[in-house]
Design a protein around this motif. Sequence first.
Motif, PDB file in Angstrom:
ATOM      1  N   LEU A  33       0.806  -1.229   0.000  1.00 40.83           N
ATOM      2  CA  LEU A  33       0.000   0.000   0.000  1.00 40.83           C
ATOM      3  C   LEU A  33       0.836   1.276   0.000  1.00 40.83           C
ATOM      4  CD1 LEU A  33      -2.522  -1.167   2.771  1.00 40.83           C
ATOM      5  CD2 LEU A  33      -2.834  -1.296   0.302  1.00 40.83           C
ATOM      6  N   SER A  34       0.246   2.377  -0.510  1.00 38.02           N
ATOM      7  CA  SER A  34       0.885   3.690  -0.428  1.00 38.02           C
ATOM      8  C   SER A  34       0.812   4.150   1.036  1.00 38.02           C
ATOM      9  CB  SER A  34       0.130   4.684  -1.318  1.00 38.02           C
ATOM     10  OG  SER A  34      -1.149   4.910  -0.774  1.00 38.02           O
ATOM     11  N   PRO A  35       1.648   5.171   1.457  1.00 36.57           N
ATOM     12  CA  PRO A  35       1.616   5.593   2.869  1.00 36.57           C
ATOM     13  C   PRO A  35       0.222   5.988   3.373  1.00 36.57           C
ATOM     14  CG  PRO A  35       3.478   6.577   1.750  1.00 36.57           C
ATOM     15  CD  PRO A  35       2.691   5.846   0.699  1.00 36.57           C
ATOM     16  N   GLU A  36      -0.589   6.689   2.536  1.00 38.07           N
ATOM     17  CA  GLU A  36      -1.940   7.084   3.007  1.00 38.07           C
ATOM     18  C   GLU A  36      -2.826   5.854   3.193  1.00 38.07           C
ATOM     19  OE1 GLU A  36      -1.490   9.328  -0.499  1.00 38.07           O
ATOM     20  OE2 GLU A  36       0.201   9.226   0.895  1.00 38.07           O
ATOM     21  N   GLU A  37      -2.741   4.939   2.186  1.00 35.03           N
ATOM     22  CA  GLU A  37      -3.559   3.719   2.287  1.00 35.03           C
ATOM     23  C   GLU A  37      -3.123   2.897   3.493  1.00 35.03           C
ATOM     24  OE1 GLU A  37      -4.551   2.563  -2.366  1.00 35.03           O
ATOM     25  OE2 GLU A  37      -2.591   2.075  -1.518  1.00 35.03           O
ATOM     26  N   LEU A  38      -1.779   2.872   3.727  1.00 37.88           N
ATOM     27  CA  LEU A  38      -1.249   2.095   4.852  1.00 37.88           C
ATOM     28  C   LEU A  38      -1.810   2.632   6.174  1.00 37.88           C
ATOM     29  CD1 LEU A  38       0.760  -0.110   5.858  1.00 37.88           C
ATOM     30  CD2 LEU A  38       2.461   1.695   6.060  1.00 37.88           C
ATOM     31  N   ALA A  39      -1.780   3.997   6.328  1.00 34.69           N
ATOM     32  CA  ALA A  39      -2.277   4.603   7.572  1.00 34.69           C
ATOM     33  C   ALA A  39      -3.752   4.267   7.762  1.00 34.69           C
ATOM     34  CB  ALA A  39      -2.073   6.112   7.530  1.00 34.69           C
ATOM     35  N   ASN A  40      -4.521   4.360   6.675  1.00 37.32           N
ATOM     36  CA  ASN A  40      -5.959   4.087   6.755  1.00 37.32           C
ATOM     37  C   ASN A  40      -6.233   2.610   7.084  1.00 37.32           C
ATOM     38  OD1 ASN A  40      -8.699   4.666   6.480  1.00 37.32           O
ATOM     39  ND2 ASN A  40      -8.701   3.915   4.387  1.00 37.32           N
ATOM     40  N   ASN A  41      -5.573   1.717   6.321  1.00 33.94           N
ATOM     41  CA  ASN A  41      -5.823   0.279   6.558  1.00 33.94           C
ATOM     42  C   ASN A  41      -5.337  -0.166   7.931  1.00 33.94           C
ATOM     43  OD1 ASN A  41      -6.593   0.454   3.905  1.00 33.94           O
ATOM     44  ND2 ASN A  41      -5.873  -1.586   3.409  1.00 33.94           N
ATOM     45  N   LEU A  42      -4.182   0.410   8.366  1.00 34.80           N
ATOM     46  CA  LEU A  42      -3.667   0.013   9.682  1.00 34.80           C
ATOM     47  C   LEU A  42      -4.590   0.477  10.797  1.00 34.80           C
ATOM     48  CD1 LEU A  42       0.223   0.352   9.805  1.00 34.80           C
ATOM     49  CD2 LEU A  42      -1.178  -1.677  10.154  1.00 34.80           C
ATOM     50  N   SER A  43      -5.281   1.625  10.573  1.00 36.18           N
ATOM     51  CA  SER A  43      -6.181   2.103  11.621  1.00 36.18           C
ATOM     52  C   SER A  43      -7.357   1.127  11.778  1.00 36.18           C
ATOM     53  CB  SER A  43      -6.643   3.532  11.339  1.00 36.18           C
ATOM     54  OG  SER A  43      -7.794   3.540  10.555  1.00 36.18           O
ATOM     55  N   TRP A  44      -7.842   0.534  10.644  1.00 35.06           N
ATOM     56  CA  TRP A  44      -8.926  -0.450  10.711  1.00 35.06           C
ATOM     57  C   TRP A  44      -8.412  -1.784  11.231  1.00 35.06           C
ATOM     58  CZ3 TRP A  44     -13.887   0.529  10.677  1.00 35.06           C
ATOM     59  CH2 TRP A  44     -14.292   1.793  10.219  1.00 35.06           C
ATOM     60  N   HIS A  45      -7.197  -2.165  10.737  1.00 39.47           N
ATOM     61  CA  HIS A  45      -6.603  -3.432  11.178  1.00 39.47           C
ATOM     62  C   HIS A  45      -6.396  -3.402  12.703  1.00 39.47           C
ATOM     63  CE1 HIS A  45      -4.001  -7.018  10.696  1.00 39.47           C
ATOM     64  NE2 HIS A  45      -3.262  -6.471  11.649  1.00 39.47           N
ATOM     65  N   SER A  46      -5.841  -2.303  13.198  1.00 40.26           N
ATOM     66  CA  SER A  46      -5.528  -2.211  14.629  1.00 40.26           C
ATOM     67  C   SER A  46      -6.798  -2.108  15.469  1.00 40.26           C
ATOM     68  CB  SER A  46      -4.635  -0.992  14.891  1.00 40.26           C
ATOM     69  OG  SER A  46      -3.487  -1.082  14.095  1.00 40.26           O
ATOM     70  N   GLY A  47      -7.763  -1.308  14.997  1.00 36.33           N
ATOM     71  CA  GLY A  47      -9.026  -1.173  15.743  1.00 36.33           C
ATOM     72  C   GLY A  47      -9.750  -2.514  15.840  1.00 36.33           C
ATOM     73  N   THR A  48      -9.839  -3.213  14.700  1.00 32.80           N
ATOM     74  CA  THR A  48     -10.532  -4.510  14.692  1.00 32.80           C
ATOM     75  C   THR A  48      -9.764  -5.515  15.554  1.00 32.80           C
ATOM     76  OG1 THR A  48     -11.177  -3.990  12.437  1.00 32.80           O
ATOM     77  CG2 THR A  48     -11.583  -6.231  13.157  1.00 32.80           C
ATOM     78  N   GLY A  49      -8.409  -5.418  15.529  1.00 35.84           N
ATOM     79  CA  GLY A  49      -7.588  -6.327  16.341  1.00 35.84           C
ATOM     80  C   GLY A  49      -7.843  -6.129  17.831  1.00 35.84           C
ATOM     81  N   VAL A  50      -7.991  -4.861  18.253  1.00 37.31           N
ATOM     82  CA  VAL A  50      -8.263  -4.597  19.679  1.00 37.31           C
ATOM     83  C   VAL A  50      -9.676  -5.092  20.036  1.00 37.31           C
ATOM     84  CG1 VAL A  50      -8.586  -2.764  21.388  1.00 37.31           C
ATOM     85  CG2 VAL A  50      -6.583  -2.736  19.890  1.00 37.31           C
ATOM     86  N   LEU A  51     -10.609  -4.927  19.084  1.00 42.54           N
ATOM     87  CA  LEU A  51     -11.967  -5.457  19.300  1.00 42.54           C
ATOM     88  C   LEU A  51     -11.896  -6.985  19.490  1.00 42.54           C
ATOM     89  CD1 LEU A  51     -15.045  -4.811  19.210  1.00 42.54           C
ATOM     90  CD2 LEU A  51     -14.963  -5.325  16.784  1.00 42.54           C
TER      91      LEU A  51
END
Length: 182
Positions: A33-51
């Motif tokens: 992913l590009s840096p913007e896509e990475l930041a966006n996807n990681l925010s969902w990946h990390s949020g869902t992971g904590v859930l």
Amino acid sequence: MQMTYDKFAITLHWLMALLIILMIIMGYQLDELSPEELANNLSWHSGTGVLLLILATIRLWWRYAHSPPPYPNSMSILKKRTAITVVHGFYFLMFLQPIVGLVQAMVYKSVEIRLFGVFGVGWLRELDKMWLDIFSMIHSIGAGALSLFVMFHLGAALKHRFIDRDEIMGRMSPFKRAHKSK
Ligand code: HEM
């Protein structure tokens, strides 16, 4: 005696199974992913992971408060022991993977990670990169182990359903009505 899991356990099982498979697919695509896509996807990946970490805690609490339905007598001792070992492995990985992921997100350097884009967790970004490499490696091994466990678990469930034709799949099926033994 109850021969299937209850509705709460069945819902939690399928919700977590779906989220874990999505997390594995999503995780392996992060490199491309590009840096913007990475930041966006990681925010969902990390949020869902904590859930998932919260759901794993609820599931562990449920498991201590309830006895699971017994395995059918047709299953050999070896198969029962293997099934129990796989369940323990799953519980271990369901905690290890999100906890290590969270620490990795705290030391992550390329972008600041925000859970679901809201809650920033980059508290340890100043730590030496060596720590990021260590947690990144453990998270990667955990993802590989979890993928293998999911495949083995799925394969075993299908074998019980279509080859052994026993009631193992029915214990966790959302479509089968619970029945009780005498
Ligand atoms: C069951 C839960 C989780 C699963 C199955 C999972 C899965 C994955 C996978 C498959 C990867 C790619 C690994 C590789 O490239 O070898 C990854 C990377 C990553 N995950 Fe997770 N993860 C989980 C939880 C979390 C949590 C809770 C966080 C943070 C709060 C997190 C943060 C990250 C980060 C920062 C990366 C690295 C991205 C990069 O290197 O650019 N993960 N995860």
